[in-house]
Design a protein around this motif. Structure first.
Motif, mmCIF file in Angstrom:
data_model
loop_
_atom_site.group_PDB
_atom_site.id
_atom_site.type_symbol
_atom_site.label_atom_id
_atom_site.label_comp_id
_atom_site.label_asym_id
_atom_site.label_seq_id
_atom_site.Cartn_x
_atom_site.Cartn_y
_atom_site.Cartn_z
ATOM 1 N N ILE A 1 0.871 -1.193 0.056
ATOM 2 C CA ILE A 1 0.087 -0.080 -0.163
ATOM 3 C C ILE A 1 0.611 1.179 0.257
ATOM 4 O O ILE A 1 1.816 1.283 0.737
ATOM 5 N N THR A 2 0.594 2.161 -0.933
ATOM 6 C CA THR A 2 1.253 3.452 -0.582
ATOM 7 C C THR A 2 -0.137 4.456 -1.061
ATOM 8 O O THR A 2 -1.143 4.148 -1.059
ATOM 9 N N ASN A 3 0.254 5.744 -1.295
ATOM 10 C CA ASN A 3 -0.642 6.864 -1.532
ATOM 11 C C ASN A 3 -0.138 7.678 -2.833
ATOM 12 O O ASN A 3 0.859 7.968 -3.002
ATOM 13 N N MET A 4 -1.257 8.163 -3.448
ATOM 14 C CA MET A 4 -0.947 9.142 -4.353
ATOM 15 C C MET A 4 -0.488 10.407 -3.634
ATOM 16 O O MET A 4 0.487 11.059 -4.329
ATOM 17 N N ALA A 5 -1.080 11.085 -2.835
ATOM 18 C CA ALA A 5 -0.518 12.116 -1.948
ATOM 19 C C ALA A 5 -0.255 11.876 -0.427
ATOM 20 O O ALA A 5 -1.066 11.204 0.187
ATOM 21 N N ALA A 6 1.182 12.169 -0.052
ATOM 22 C CA ALA A 6 1.610 11.672 1.123
ATOM 23 C C ALA A 6 0.683 12.472 2.381
ATOM 24 O O ALA A 6 0.759 11.591 3.331
ATOM 25 N N ARG A 7 0.358 13.723 2.271
ATOM 26 C CA ARG A 7 -0.083 14.322 3.344
ATOM 27 C C ARG A 7 -1.466 13.986 3.920
ATOM 28 O O ARG A 7 -2.456 13.828 2.893
ATOM 29 N N ALA A 8 -1.822 13.818 4.984
ATOM 30 C CA ALA A 8 -3.031 13.541 5.539
ATOM 31 C C ALA A 8 -4.042 14.700 5.630
ATOM 32 O O ALA A 8 -3.654 15.749 5.675
ATOM 33 N N SER A 9 -5.381 14.377 5.323
ATOM 34 C CA SER A 9 -6.441 15.517 5.355
ATOM 35 C C SER A 9 -7.580 14.777 5.992
ATOM 36 O O SER A 9 -7.817 13.416 5.918
ATOM 37 N N ALA A 10 -8.789 15.523 6.308
ATOM 38 C CA ALA A 10 -10.035 15.037 6.656
ATOM 39 C C ALA A 10 -10.796 14.396 5.631
ATOM 40 O O ALA A 10 -11.281 13.475 5.760
ATOM 41 N N ARG A 11 -10.481 15.095 4.373
ATOM 42 C CA ARG A 11 -11.190 14.680 3.031
ATOM 43 C C ARG A 11 -10.238 14.705 1.979
ATOM 44 O O ARG A 11 -9.422 15.610 1.705
ATOM 45 N N ALA A 12 -10.477 13.662 1.037
ATOM 46 C CA ALA A 12 -9.428 13.749 -0.195
ATOM 47 C C ALA A 12 -9.694 14.996 -1.115
ATOM 48 O O ALA A 12 -8.810 15.426 -1.711
ATOM 49 N N ASP A 13 -10.979 15.386 -0.971
ATOM 50 C CA ASP A 13 -11.145 16.588 -1.788
ATOM 51 C C ASP A 13 -10.409 17.850 -1.208
ATOM 52 O O ASP A 13 -10.639 19.029 -1.986
ATOM 53 N N TYR B 1 -7.021 9.096 -9.960
ATOM 54 C CA TYR B 1 -6.096 8.609 -11.083
ATOM 55 C C TYR B 1 -6.541 9.573 -12.103
ATOM 56 O O TYR B 1 -5.503 9.957 -12.969
ATOM 57 N N ARG B 2 -7.605 10.006 -12.635
ATOM 58 C CA ARG B 2 -7.937 10.897 -13.618
ATOM 59 C C ARG B 2 -7.088 12.318 -13.672
ATOM 60 O O ARG B 2 -6.486 12.607 -14.401
ATOM 61 N N ILE B 3 -7.129 12.826 -12.600
ATOM 62 C CA ILE B 3 -6.352 14.042 -12.371
ATOM 63 C C ILE B 3 -4.983 13.908 -12.119
ATOM 64 O O ILE B 3 -4.039 14.463 -13.101
ATOM 65 N N GLY B 4 -4.436 12.809 -11.461
ATOM 66 C CA GLY B 4 -3.181 12.723 -11.288
ATOM 67 C C GLY B 4 -2.340 12.317 -12.473
ATOM 68 O O GLY B 4 -1.318 12.658 -12.949
ATOM 69 N N PHE B 5 -2.867 11.359 -13.319
ATOM 70 C CA PHE B 5 -2.435 10.903 -14.685
ATOM 71 C C PHE B 5 -2.855 11.555 -15.850
ATOM 72 O O PHE B 5 -2.419 11.077 -17.115
ATOM 73 N N GLN B 6 -3.476 12.680 -15.640
ATOM 74 C CA GLN B 6 -4.256 13.239 -16.691
ATOM 75 C C GLN B 6 -5.048 12.532 -17.568
ATOM 76 O O GLN B 6 -4.586 12.436 -18.952
ATOM 77 N N ARG B 7 -5.920 11.627 -17.366
ATOM 78 C CA ARG B 7 -6.697 10.806 -17.997
ATOM 79 C C ARG B 7 -8.207 10.930 -17.708
ATOM 80 O O ARG B 7 -8.609 10.191 -16.907
ATOM 81 N N PRO B 8 -8.729 12.095 -18.158
ATOM 82 C CA PRO B 8 -9.908 12.591 -17.806
ATOM 83 C C PRO B 8 -11.243 11.616 -17.989
ATOM 84 O O PRO B 8 -12.168 11.752 -17.494
ATOM 85 N N LYS B 9 -10.892 10.442 -18.963
ATOM 86 C CA LYS B 9 -11.851 9.884 -19.354
ATOM 87 C C LYS B 9 -11.901 8.373 -18.927
ATOM 88 O O LYS B 9 -12.559 7.475 -19.160
ATOM 89 N N ALA B 10 -10.746 8.143 -18.017
ATOM 90 C CA ALA B 10 -10.346 6.789 -17.404
ATOM 91 C C ALA B 10 -11.607 6.225 -16.907
ATOM 92 O O ALA B 10 -12.378 6.944 -15.835
ATOM 93 N N ALA B 11 -11.816 4.854 -16.595
ATOM 94 C CA ALA B 11 -13.050 4.244 -16.105
ATOM 95 C C ALA B 11 -12.333 3.203 -15.109
ATOM 96 O O ALA B 11 -11.077 2.911 -15.292
ATOM 97 N N PHE B 12 -13.205 2.731 -14.412
ATOM 98 C CA PHE B 12 -12.798 1.636 -13.696
ATOM 99 C C PHE B 12 -12.307 0.316 -14.189
ATOM 100 O O PHE B 12 -12.801 -0.007 -15.578
ATOM 101 N N GLY B 13 -11.490 -0.392 -13.911
ATOM 102 C CA GLY B 13 -11.010 -1.468 -14.391
ATOM 103 C C GLY B 13 -9.494 -1.350 -14.985
ATOM 104 O O GLY B 13 -8.862 -0.463 -14.702
ATOM 105 N N PRO B 14 -9.226 -2.284 -15.823
ATOM 106 C CA PRO B 14 -7.684 -2.284 -16.527
ATOM 107 C C PRO B 14 -7.660 -1.094 -17.178
ATOM 108 O O PRO B 14 -8.484 -0.616 -18.012
#
Length: 194
Positions: free
Chosen positions: A88-100, A134-147
């Protein structure tokens, strides 16, 4: 498994407030079968040091229902994951009350840091738990669930639903099914007792 309150006391409000912006250690080892990537640690996780620790988070039940673990693990048992080929790891390291509360720049930077981790540790699969991150971090705005069609530093990519209790679009059963679909694609056996 129900945790013993004496062994795993609940963080106090002061503990949670003090956990803002903390980081927690990754659960990593070389050549894992699957590296799960959370969005960022919540305050409960930062206060305890355990990934997906907040009661109501459905990561650990989904991991078990998906067949990745032989029993339901408590977040304090996260150290058992590498022996199962999981991390397990995280996209962003810092903790927050909400991901948004994270900025787009934090997710973009996190994707670059994740790419470096994957290059170094070489997991076979990377599973991001949260399609929006995932969409924001990897700049894939149309990415869907799955592979996903692309690789990440040589690893296969998969996007899972966010297991947060705030994600009402998925039930524990449908989350378990999503995790099981990933497990079957990896070729890992169902570790639940028959």
């Amino acid at each position: 498994m129900t945790p013993d309150p004496a062994t795993h006391p609940r963080p106090t409000r002061a503990d949670l407030a003090a956990a803002t912006d903390r980081t927690i250690e990754d659960v990593l080892a070389p050549r894992l079968s699957v590296l799960f990537v959370g969005i960022n640690p919540g305050l409960w996780s930062a206060a305890t040091g355990w990934h997906f620790a907040r009661p109501g988070n459905r990561f650990w039940p989904a991991l078990h229902l998906g067949g990745f673990t032989p029993r339901l693990l408590h977040p304090s048992e996260q150290g058992e994951l590498p022996a199962l080929g999981l991390g397990i790891t995280n996209m962003a390291a810092r903790a927050s009350a909400r991901a948004d509360e994270l900025s787009s720049d934090e997710l973009l930077d996190g994707a670059a840091i994740l790419t470096d981790k994957v290059s170094r540790y070489r997991p076979h699969w990377v599973a991001v738990v949260g399609v929006t991150a995932y969409r924001i971090g990897f700049q894939r705005p149309k990415a869907a669930f799955g592979p996903q069609p692309e690789l990440l530093a040589g690893a296969r990519l998969w996007v899972l639903p966010n297991p947060s209790g705030l994600n009402a679009h998925f039930t524990p059963v449908t989350l378990g099914a999503a995790f099981a679909e990933l497990r079957m694609s990896t070729g890992l056996p169902d570790r639940r007792p028959a």
